[in-house]
Design a protein around this motif. Structure first.
Motif, PDB file in Angstrom:
ATOM      1  N   THR A  39       0.615  -1.206  -0.007  1.00 43.82           N
ATOM      2  CA  THR A  39      -0.203   0.230  -0.183  1.00 43.82           C
ATOM      3  C   THR A  39       0.872   1.287  -0.121  1.00 43.82           C
ATOM      4  N   GLN A  41       0.830   5.743   0.199  1.00 44.07           N
ATOM      5  CA  GLN A  41      -0.504   6.596  -0.048  1.00 44.07           C
ATOM      6  C   GLN A  41       0.420   7.326  -0.563  1.00 44.07           C
ATOM      7  N   ASP A 173      -6.259   8.496  -3.896  1.00 46.46           N
ATOM      8  CA  ASP A 173      -5.392   8.897  -2.945  1.00 46.46           C
ATOM      9  C   ASP A 173      -3.633   7.747  -2.488  1.00 46.46           C
ATOM     10  N   HIS A 174      -4.197   6.194  -2.961  1.00 45.00           N
ATOM     11  CA  HIS A 174      -4.037   5.201  -3.045  1.00 45.00           C
ATOM     12  C   HIS A 174      -3.382   4.249  -3.678  1.00 45.00           C
ATOM     13  N   GLY A 200       5.176  10.235  -2.803  1.00 42.21           N
ATOM     14  CA  GLY A 200       4.287   9.044  -2.280  1.00 42.21           C
ATOM     15  C   GLY A 200       4.772   8.088  -0.597  1.00 42.21           C
ATOM     16  N   LYS A 247      -7.009   5.293   8.160  1.00 41.70           N
ATOM     17  CA  LYS A 247      -6.934   3.625   7.980  1.00 41.70           C
ATOM     18  C   LYS A 247      -8.277   3.369   7.307  1.00 41.70           C
ATOM     19  N   SER A 248      -8.539   3.244   5.839  1.00 41.94           N
ATOM     20  CA  SER A 248      -9.626   2.168   5.593  1.00 41.94           C
ATOM     21  C   SER A 248      -9.875   1.429   6.402  1.00 41.94           C
ATOM     22  N   GLU A 251      -8.228  -2.416   6.035  1.00 37.96           N
ATOM     23  CA  GLU A 251      -7.052  -1.562   7.322  1.00 37.96           C
ATOM     24  C   GLU A 251      -7.256  -1.658   7.641  1.00 37.96           C
TER      25      GLU A 251
END
Length: 284
Positions: A39, A41, A173-174, A200, A247-248, A251
């Motif tokens: 991942t 960001q 954004d990810h 990133g 966090k998503s 996540e």
């Protein structure tokens, strides 16, 4: 009676130890299912759909040995979705993606890049909207757009995943980058960012649920104390970043499983120590 009590005590201790270690193993297995990617960001304004399309097209036609398979994503928190048939509504986190959902949810049904009319939803979301988790083929309305449910996700339970192509204004954004055995996680992320001249930060979620990162701490020479200090300092920075980012939904689920796995190990060890302390009594 004392003999029976001791045998019961032994059985309870053994069953408890096995339960906690099994609980820990099951949680780490679930976490591993959600940790199949790298991942990144993005720290600038993000990438739009046209930029992502150009990057994916470049990878499909690349003749180099290293091909980057990735999915771009962005998440909206607590968005209202509905079932137009029954009028039921609920709030859910919506993950807009460009690419295959397999890199984010590597199990169950896959939402392919070209499927702009479909979506995946969590089990709890399905029950709230349709009264059942058997919701494949049902229609969800999001922001005026009707999406057909292609699959129901066991975890996370409150999530909607959709392709972002129908929303050209989406800013991603990810990046979820597929792992492989060719490079270490950090090396592959750095090569990807360099190739596309992106700014990133690598999110090292693998620190929570794996041990493979230990290899990265080892310097070229065991006597290289400065190398050890530098690598440990970088690791502390990575941990600090994980603590500060939002966090998503995926996540959060991953971290919860890792936390439960750690608790299971600690409780199992604690019960093992208690058994050892009272071993003379349990032996009789």
């Amino acid at each position: 009676m004392k003999v029976i009590a001791r045998w019961i005590g032994r059985g309870i201790c053994l069953a408890g130890i096995m339960f906690f270690f099994l609980y820990s193993w099951l949680n780490y297995e679930k976490a591993r299912d959600l940790d199949q990617n790298i991942t990144i960001q993005l720290t600038d304004k993000g990438l739009n759909i046209q930029e992502i399309q150009q990057m994916i097209s470049k990878e499909k036609t690349a003749e180099t040995e290293v091909i980057f398979d990735f999915t771009a994503w962005a998440e909206e928190k607590q968005v209202r979705v509905s079932d137009l048939t029954t009028g039921r509504m609920t709030s859910v986190n919506v993950m807009k993606i460009y690419g295959s959902s397999e890199l984010l949810l590597p199990y169950g049904r896959i939402l392919h890049e070209e499927d702009i009319q479909g979506c995946l939803i969590g089990k709890a979301t399905a029950k709230k909207l349709f009264g059942t988790s058997d919701a494949i083929g049902f229609t969800v309305c999001y922001n005026g757009i009707e999406l057909v449910v292609r699959g129901v996700i066991e975890e996370p339970e409150e999530l909607l995943v959709m392709q972002a192509s129908i929303f050209p204004q989406t800013q991603f954004d990810h990046i979820a980058l597929r792992r492989d055995n060719t490079f270490q996680i950090k090396q592959k992320a750095e090569r990807f960012l360099t190739k596309y001249n992106l700014n990133g930060k690598l999110l090292r979620w693998d620190y929570y649920g794996e041990l493979s990162w230990i290899e990265e701490l080892i310097p070229g020479k065991w006597s290289d104390f400065e190398g050890w200090k530098e690598k440990i300092a970088l690791m502390k920075q990575d941990y600090a970043l994980l603590s500060s980012v939002q966090k998503s939904t995926i996540e959060v689920t991953y971290c919860n499983h890792c936390s439960n796995g750690q608790k299971g190990i600690l409780l199992g060890i604690l019960l093992l120590l208690i058994s050892y302390i009272f071993k003379d009594y349990l032996k009789g």
